[in-house]
Design an enzyme around this catalytic site. Structure first.
Site, PDB file in Angstrom:
ATOM      1  N   ARG A 128     125.658 -28.560  -3.227  1.00 43.20           N
ATOM      2  CA  ARG A 128     126.206 -27.405  -2.497  1.00 43.20           C
ATOM      3  C   ARG A 128     125.585 -26.070  -2.894  1.00 43.20           C
ATOM      4  O   ARG A 128     126.172 -25.019  -2.689  1.00 43.20           O
ATOM      5  CB  ARG A 128     127.729 -27.346  -2.630  1.00 43.20           C
ATOM      6  CG  ARG A 128     128.440 -28.544  -2.008  1.00 43.20           C
ATOM      7  CD  ARG A 128     129.902 -28.244  -1.743  1.00 43.20           C
ATOM      8  NE  ARG A 128     130.536 -29.354  -1.057  1.00 43.20           N
ATOM      9  CZ  ARG A 128     131.303 -30.274  -1.644  1.00 43.20           C
ATOM     10  NH1 ARG A 128     131.515 -30.211  -2.950  1.00 43.20           N
ATOM     11  NH2 ARG A 128     131.845 -31.245  -0.950  1.00 43.20           N
ATOM     12  N   LYS A 150     115.792 -17.105   5.185  1.00 39.12           N
ATOM     13  CA  LYS A 150     115.777 -18.128   6.235  1.00 39.12           C
ATOM     14  C   LYS A 150     115.077 -19.370   5.699  1.00 39.12           C
ATOM     15  O   LYS A 150     113.916 -19.317   5.312  1.00 39.12           O
ATOM     16  CB  LYS A 150     115.050 -17.628   7.472  1.00 39.12           C
ATOM     17  CG  LYS A 150     115.878 -16.749   8.382  1.00 39.12           C
ATOM     18  CD  LYS A 150     115.106 -16.511   9.667  1.00 39.12           C
ATOM     19  CE  LYS A 150     115.905 -15.697  10.661  1.00 39.12           C
ATOM     20  NZ  LYS A 150     115.155 -15.466  11.910  1.00 39.12           N
ATOM     21  N   GLU A 192     101.732 -12.035  11.298  1.00 39.70           N
ATOM     22  CA  GLU A 192     103.082 -11.619  10.917  1.00 39.70           C
ATOM     23  C   GLU A 192     103.077 -10.208  10.334  1.00 39.70           C
ATOM     24  O   GLU A 192     104.028  -9.446  10.515  1.00 39.70           O
ATOM     25  CB  GLU A 192     103.681 -12.608   9.916  1.00 39.70           C
ATOM     26  CG  GLU A 192     104.042 -13.967  10.499  1.00 39.70           C
ATOM     27  CD  GLU A 192     105.311 -13.946  11.348  1.00 39.70           C
ATOM     28  OE1 GLU A 192     105.891 -12.854  11.565  1.00 39.70           O
ATOM     29  OE2 GLU A 192     105.734 -15.034  11.788  1.00 39.70           O
ATOM     30  N   LYS A 234     110.563  -5.572   5.615  1.00 38.63           N
ATOM     31  CA  LYS A 234     111.425  -6.703   5.942  1.00 38.63           C
ATOM     32  C   LYS A 234     112.652  -6.723   5.048  1.00 38.63           C
ATOM     33  O   LYS A 234     113.764  -7.003   5.508  1.00 38.63           O
ATOM     34  CB  LYS A 234     110.669  -8.025   5.834  1.00 38.63           C
ATOM     35  CG  LYS A 234     111.568  -9.195   6.227  1.00 38.63           C
ATOM     36  CD  LYS A 234     110.850 -10.500   6.427  1.00 38.63           C
ATOM     37  CE  LYS A 234     111.835 -11.577   6.885  1.00 38.63           C
ATOM     38  NZ  LYS A 234     111.204 -12.898   7.055  1.00 38.63           N
ATOM     39  N   GLU A 244     121.281 -12.051  10.747  1.00 38.84           N
ATOM     40  CA  GLU A 244     120.653 -11.823  12.048  1.00 38.84           C
ATOM     41  C   GLU A 244     121.666 -11.563  13.160  1.00 38.84           C
ATOM     42  O   GLU A 244     121.589 -12.127  14.250  1.00 38.84           O
ATOM     43  CB  GLU A 244     119.753 -13.013  12.416  1.00 38.84           C
ATOM     44  CG  GLU A 244     118.664 -12.662  13.412  1.00 38.84           C
ATOM     45  CD  GLU A 244     117.673 -13.791  13.603  1.00 38.84           C
ATOM     46  OE1 GLU A 244     117.791 -14.512  14.596  1.00 38.84           O
ATOM     47  OE2 GLU A 244     116.800 -13.936  12.741  1.00 38.84           O
ATOM     48  N   ARG A 248     117.934  -7.470  12.436  1.00 35.21           N
ATOM     49  CA  ARG A 248     117.037  -8.487  11.912  1.00 35.21           C
ATOM     50  C   ARG A 248     116.440  -9.334  13.039  1.00 35.21           C
ATOM     51  O   ARG A 248     115.337  -9.880  12.902  1.00 35.21           O
ATOM     52  CB  ARG A 248     117.756  -9.398  10.910  1.00 35.21           C
ATOM     53  CG  ARG A 248     116.812 -10.416  10.291  1.00 35.21           C
ATOM     54  CD  ARG A 248     117.413 -11.217   9.162  1.00 35.21           C
ATOM     55  NE  ARG A 248     116.410 -12.107   8.597  1.00 35.21           N
ATOM     56  CZ  ARG A 248     116.574 -12.841   7.516  1.00 35.21           C
ATOM     57  NH1 ARG A 248     117.726 -12.799   6.856  1.00 35.21           N
ATOM     58  NH2 ARG A 248     115.614 -13.630   7.081  1.00 35.21           N
ATOM     59  N   ASN A 252     111.960 -11.348  15.316  1.00 33.64           N
ATOM     60  CA  ASN A 252     111.539 -12.458  16.168  1.00 33.64           C
ATOM     61  C   ASN A 252     110.579 -12.018  17.273  1.00 33.64           C
ATOM     62  O   ASN A 252     110.292 -12.801  18.188  1.00 33.64           O
ATOM     63  CB  ASN A 252     112.768 -13.130  16.795  1.00 33.64           C
ATOM     64  CG  ASN A 252     113.589 -13.870  15.762  1.00 33.64           C
ATOM     65  OD1 ASN A 252     113.078 -14.706  15.026  1.00 33.64           O
ATOM     66  ND2 ASN A 252     114.880 -13.554  15.694  1.00 33.64           N
ATOM     67  N   HIS A 255     108.177 -14.495  18.765  1.00 33.33           N
ATOM     68  CA  HIS A 255     108.511 -15.835  18.293  1.00 33.33           C
ATOM     69  C   HIS A 255     109.084 -16.751  19.380  1.00 33.33           C
ATOM     70  O   HIS A 255     108.856 -17.959  19.336  1.00 33.33           O
ATOM     71  CB  HIS A 255     109.490 -15.741  17.114  1.00 33.33           C
ATOM     72  CG  HIS A 255     108.821 -15.395  15.822  1.00 33.33           C
ATOM     73  ND1 HIS A 255     108.165 -14.203  15.640  1.00 33.33           N
ATOM     74  CD2 HIS A 255     108.689 -16.081  14.667  1.00 33.33           C
ATOM     75  CE1 HIS A 255     107.665 -14.160  14.406  1.00 33.33           C
ATOM     76  NE2 HIS A 255     107.958 -15.289  13.806  1.00 33.33           N
ATOM     77  N   HIS A 259     106.987 -19.892  19.430  1.00 31.90           N
ATOM     78  CA  HIS A 259     107.539 -21.191  19.053  1.00 31.90           C
ATOM     79  C   HIS A 259     107.404 -22.189  20.203  1.00 31.90           C
ATOM     80  O   HIS A 259     107.126 -23.383  19.978  1.00 31.90           O
ATOM     81  CB  HIS A 259     109.008 -21.056  18.661  1.00 31.90           C
ATOM     82  CG  HIS A 259     109.219 -20.513  17.288  1.00 31.90           C
ATOM     83  ND1 HIS A 259     110.460 -20.133  16.826  1.00 31.90           N
ATOM     84  CD2 HIS A 259     108.366 -20.287  16.266  1.00 31.90           C
ATOM     85  CE1 HIS A 259     110.356 -19.690  15.587  1.00 31.90           C
ATOM     86  NE2 HIS A 259     109.095 -19.775  15.231  1.00 31.90           N
ATOM     87  N   HIS A 272     101.081 -20.994  13.202  1.00 29.34           N
ATOM     88  CA  HIS A 272     102.260 -20.218  13.584  1.00 29.34           C
ATOM     89  C   HIS A 272     101.878 -18.788  13.936  1.00 29.34           C
ATOM     90  O   HIS A 272     102.325 -18.238  14.945  1.00 29.34           O
ATOM     91  CB  HIS A 272     103.263 -20.232  12.436  1.00 29.34           C
ATOM     92  CG  HIS A 272     104.455 -19.363  12.663  1.00 29.34           C
ATOM     93  ND1 HIS A 272     105.411 -19.640  13.616  1.00 29.34           N
ATOM     94  CD2 HIS A 272     104.847 -18.197  12.069  1.00 29.34           C
ATOM     95  CE1 HIS A 272     106.344 -18.703  13.598  1.00 29.34           C
ATOM     96  NE2 HIS A 272     106.021 -17.823  12.676  1.00 29.34           N
TER      97      HIS A 272
END
Length: 364
Positions: A128, A150, A192, A234, A244, A248, A252, A255, A259, A272
């Site tokens: 956990r 993330k 990026e 960032k 997010e 935030r 993206n 993206h 993606h 990417h």
């Protein structure tokens, strides 16, 4: 080992997390001095995770010789996006379980975005949640993937479909790792950095515009400036919006389109960063179609992208497949709409729900 610069990313109260300490170093990477500095006697059990490519670098030579018997372990995963799956995440968990790691242990990712994402996700699940640190070795991981918590992996051919928000407790950045990257990996990470500059750092966008040769030649001083500014930008956004719910989401940019292109091409077929850069060009065109930006913005954005070798042209033959992949993006909220990040100008960002018809105008 002395860091030349430090930055602390703090998280909101009641988030479950306190902070990420970010350390910037000069010179060649020195993992032995970082983790075997005479203070490791009282350190917890540690699981170092890397991939087959990083394990062959000179910075990794003899690194394991100082491992404490029964306290330090190394697992080496296959390299590449196509191995970023739940099976390899669970391989990390399995090693920790086999060696009887307790909840006070530490996972340490030494690698690019794939390794950082998977190790962070494994740490979030093991018993956990255990502590994790990142040593990013690619430009993409330095400026983006390792910052902000993330974590996750791909699933059924779709990017980052499962994961968790789980920040590292420390981040150790050696910009000199960038000099070891093959050209396609360097350009992937550079995309990026360009994205972060477009979103929050107009002065860094100008740096990209005015220093094409220095950046393409990987000038160390210029890259130090780019990496430091992008990490801090960032971190500032994540500090305000860990999960997010607001600003935030701007990160993206490119993206949703990118993606989808990665999925259609086959994960790992294009990098990417190349996909994100292409997605940024599509987002610029979409902003113009919606009447939100000037033609000058579109031209300037695409010019910077082209300067660094990125494809900015539509892909009409793949348009319908890309649209179908975009429909599965986890950021979509309004039924029947696609959620994208677009810009009115550099540093003027907006979240928009758009129709399939509007998106198709910039895919064909």
């Amino acid at each position: 080992m002395e860091a030349i610069q430090t930055h602390t990313l703090t998280f909101p109260e009641n988030s479950g997390f306190e902070k990420t300490d970010i350390f910037f170093y000069s010179g060649s990477p020195d993992l032995r001095s970082l983790y075997f500095n005479g203070n490791e006697t009282d350190a917890p059990m540690r699981l170092f995770v890397t991939d087959e490519t990083i394990a062959q670098l000179s910075a990794f030579d003899s690194f394991t010789q100082d491992f404490r018997d029964g306290k330090d372990f190394l697992t080496v995963l296959p390299a590449g996006e196509r191995f970023k799956d739940i099976t390899h995440v669970l391989d990390i968990v399995r090693v920790a379980l086999e060696h009887n790691f307790d909840r006070g242990c530490l996972f340490i990712a030494i690698g690019g975005g794939v390794i950082c994402d998977m190790t962070g996700f494994a740490a979030s699940m093991f018993k956990r949640g255990v502590s994790v640190e990142f040593v990013p070795t690619t430009l993409l991981a330095m400026v983006d993937a390792s910052v902000g918590g993330k974590t996750g992996c791909d699933f059924d051919g779709y990017k980052n479909m499962i994961g968790a928000f789980y920040p590292a407790k420390a981040l150790h950045v050696w910009p000199s790792f960038v000099q070891t990257l093959p050209e396609h990996e360097y350009r992937s990470g550079l995309a990026e950095a360009v994205k972060t500059a477009f979103l929050f750092l107009p002065e860094t966008a100008q740096l990209f515009l005015q220093n094409e040769n220095l950046i393409n030649q990987r000038d160390s001083k210029t890259l130090q400036t780019v990496i430091t500014s992008c990490v801090q930008a960032k971190a500032s956004v994540v500090h305000k919006d860990l999960r997010e719910k607001g600003d935030r989401a701007f990160l993206n940019l490119g993206h949703t389109f990118g993606h989808a292109l990665e999925t259609v091409a086959g994960l790992g077929k294009i990098t990417h960063g190349e996909a994100v850069a292409w997605g940024m060009a599509r987002a610029a065109d979409l902003s113009y179609v919606l009447g939100l930006c000037s033609k000058d913005y579109v031209q300037n954005a695409k010019e910077i992208l082209r300067m660094y070798g990125y494809d900015t042209e539509p892909k009409p033959l793949l348009a319908h497949d890309i649209l179908n992949a975009m429909k599965k993006d986890k950021k979509n909220k309004a039924e029947g709409a696609l959620r994208v990040i677009i810009q009115k100008d550099f540093a003027e960002n907006e979240i928009r729900d758009v129709t399939e018809q509007e998106v198709m105008q910039v895919l064909k």
